[in-house]
Scaffold this motif. Sequence first.
Motif, PDB file in Angstrom:
ATOM      1  N   GLN A  55       0.837  -1.196   0.000  1.00 20.44           N
ATOM      2  CA  GLN A  55       0.000   0.000   0.000  1.00 20.44           C
ATOM      3  C   GLN A  55       0.877   1.253   0.000  1.00 20.44           C
ATOM      4  O   GLN A  55       1.803   1.374   0.789  1.00 20.44           O
ATOM      5  CB  GLN A  55      -0.914  -0.014   1.214  1.00 20.44           C
ATOM      6  CG  GLN A  55      -1.890  -1.190   1.217  1.00 20.44           C
ATOM      7  CD  GLN A  55      -2.878  -1.104   2.351  1.00 20.44           C
ATOM      8  OE1 GLN A  55      -3.911  -0.434   2.241  1.00 20.44           O
ATOM      9  NE2 GLN A  55      -2.589  -1.787   3.439  1.00 20.44           N
ATOM     10  N   VAL A  56       0.542   2.181  -0.886  1.00 14.61           N
ATOM     11  CA  VAL A  56       1.318   3.415  -1.021  1.00 14.61           C
ATOM     12  C   VAL A  56       0.373   4.588  -0.840  1.00 14.61           C
ATOM     13  O   VAL A  56      -0.604   4.730  -1.579  1.00 14.61           O
ATOM     14  CB  VAL A  56       2.064   3.464  -2.376  1.00 14.61           C
ATOM     15  CG1 VAL A  56       1.125   3.213  -3.549  1.00 14.61           C
ATOM     16  CG2 VAL A  56       2.823   4.768  -2.535  1.00 14.61           C
ATOM     17  N   GLY A  57       0.641   5.431   0.164  1.00 14.91           N
ATOM     18  CA  GLY A  57      -0.247   6.540   0.499  1.00 14.91           C
ATOM     19  C   GLY A  57       0.001   7.791  -0.309  1.00 14.91           C
ATOM     20  O   GLY A  57      -0.902   8.595  -0.514  1.00 14.91           O
ATOM     21  N   TRP A  58       1.251   7.984  -0.778  1.00 14.64           N
ATOM     22  CA  TRP A  58       1.595   9.217  -1.492  1.00 14.64           C
ATOM     23  C   TRP A  58       2.985   9.112  -2.092  1.00 14.64           C
ATOM     24  O   TRP A  58       3.807   8.294  -1.650  1.00 14.64           O
ATOM     25  CB  TRP A  58       1.558  10.430  -0.550  1.00 14.64           C
ATOM     26  CG  TRP A  58       2.207  10.211   0.796  1.00 14.64           C
ATOM     27  CD1 TRP A  58       1.599   9.758   1.934  1.00 14.64           C
ATOM     28  CD2 TRP A  58       3.589  10.389   1.138  1.00 14.64           C
ATOM     29  NE1 TRP A  58       2.518   9.662   2.960  1.00 14.64           N
ATOM     30  CE2 TRP A  58       3.743  10.056   2.512  1.00 14.64           C
ATOM     31  CE3 TRP A  58       4.705  10.828   0.433  1.00 14.64           C
ATOM     32  CZ2 TRP A  58       4.969  10.115   3.176  1.00 14.64           C
ATOM     33  CZ3 TRP A  58       5.935  10.883   1.090  1.00 14.64           C
ATOM     34  CH2 TRP A  58       6.051  10.535   2.445  1.00 14.64           C
ATOM     35  N   VAL A  59       3.231   9.952  -3.095  1.00 11.73           N
ATOM     36  CA  VAL A  59       4.585  10.203  -3.609  1.00 11.73           C
ATOM     37  C   VAL A  59       4.725  11.714  -3.755  1.00 11.73           C
ATOM     38  O   VAL A  59       3.805  12.397  -4.203  1.00 11.73           O
ATOM     39  CB  VAL A  59       4.874   9.493  -4.946  1.00 11.73           C
ATOM     40  CG1 VAL A  59       4.946   7.990  -4.762  1.00 11.73           C
ATOM     41  CG2 VAL A  59       3.846   9.853  -6.010  1.00 11.73           C
ATOM     42  N   LEU A  60       5.896  12.232  -3.361  1.00  9.39           N
ATOM     43  CA  LEU A  60       6.153  13.666  -3.423  1.00  9.39           C
ATOM     44  C   LEU A  60       7.505  13.907  -4.097  1.00  9.39           C
ATOM     45  O   LEU A  60       8.478  13.202  -3.797  1.00  9.39           O
ATOM     46  CB  LEU A  60       6.174  14.264  -2.009  1.00  9.39           C
ATOM     47  CG  LEU A  60       4.844  14.234  -1.247  1.00  9.39           C
ATOM     48  CD1 LEU A  60       5.066  14.570   0.225  1.00  9.39           C
ATOM     49  CD2 LEU A  60       3.849  15.196  -1.870  1.00  9.39           C
TER      50      LEU A  60
END
Length: 290
Positions: A55-60
Amino acid sequence: MGEPRSVLAAQAMLGEGPVWVAREQALWFVDIKGHRVHRFDPATGDHRSYDAPGQVGWVLPSDDGKFLAGLQQGLARFDPVTGAFDIVATPEAGTPGNRLNDATVDGQGRVWFGSMDDNEEADSGRLYCSNQGVVRDSGLPPVCITNGPAISPDGRTLYHTDTLGRVIHKVPVNVDGTLGRPSVFVTIDEADGWPDGSVCDSEGHVWIGLWGGWRARRYSPAGEIVGEVRLPAANITKITFGGTDLCTAYATSARKGLDADALDGQPLAGNIFAFHVDVPGVPGNLVRLS
């Protein structure tokens, strides 16, 4: 504000974390439950996606030309050229039932990010700050699902969401990056859904996605509703501002929790929506890693 339109048929189970990457003039977002990172170029229609190791919540976007990602396992450097994720910090190694959920970058390149109980039951979610890779607990009380967070344009206020409590707090940010005492910014009525991701525009107003609310809503710095946009999906998770003038709002949405009858009534659920705003967003900051 303009009429919303579906611009990408992402059909995400849990679309989240939209971020406009100026160096590419492209929108990046994730499908948490689909374990995917997405890149969309509105000018060309090009859409690419990448497998995430969970699970990946975000990339910045970061100052090294790559990205920092929030995985269930922890923080990771993400290289879109190779598709590799390299874990760099595991702030919740002792809480395997948690996952990272949402994040923002302030003007100093610090990442404010939260966690949540993946079963949405225990008050085990915390808010953290990562400064050049050094992670510390923000000191705010734990909640089940942290969301937002958002930073005011002047960097002096952090907005922190307790989703299940239907409360968004405003918290002073001190010069050294520590936080002051939180106070209630807004409370969301039960009939309006649950507050999800948030972001500030250039006037310091706060846009909030409403899960189960069919809309994104704009609040003044005083906590007053000053506008909202209804969208053709119930679960609106977060918006970001893009385009050369930052006057196009992009909204992520989700199919999670919708049965067959619900999906029949909202076939665009999980897509990316766009609409024009008169007040532009704030240029995005890069994660400071170097």
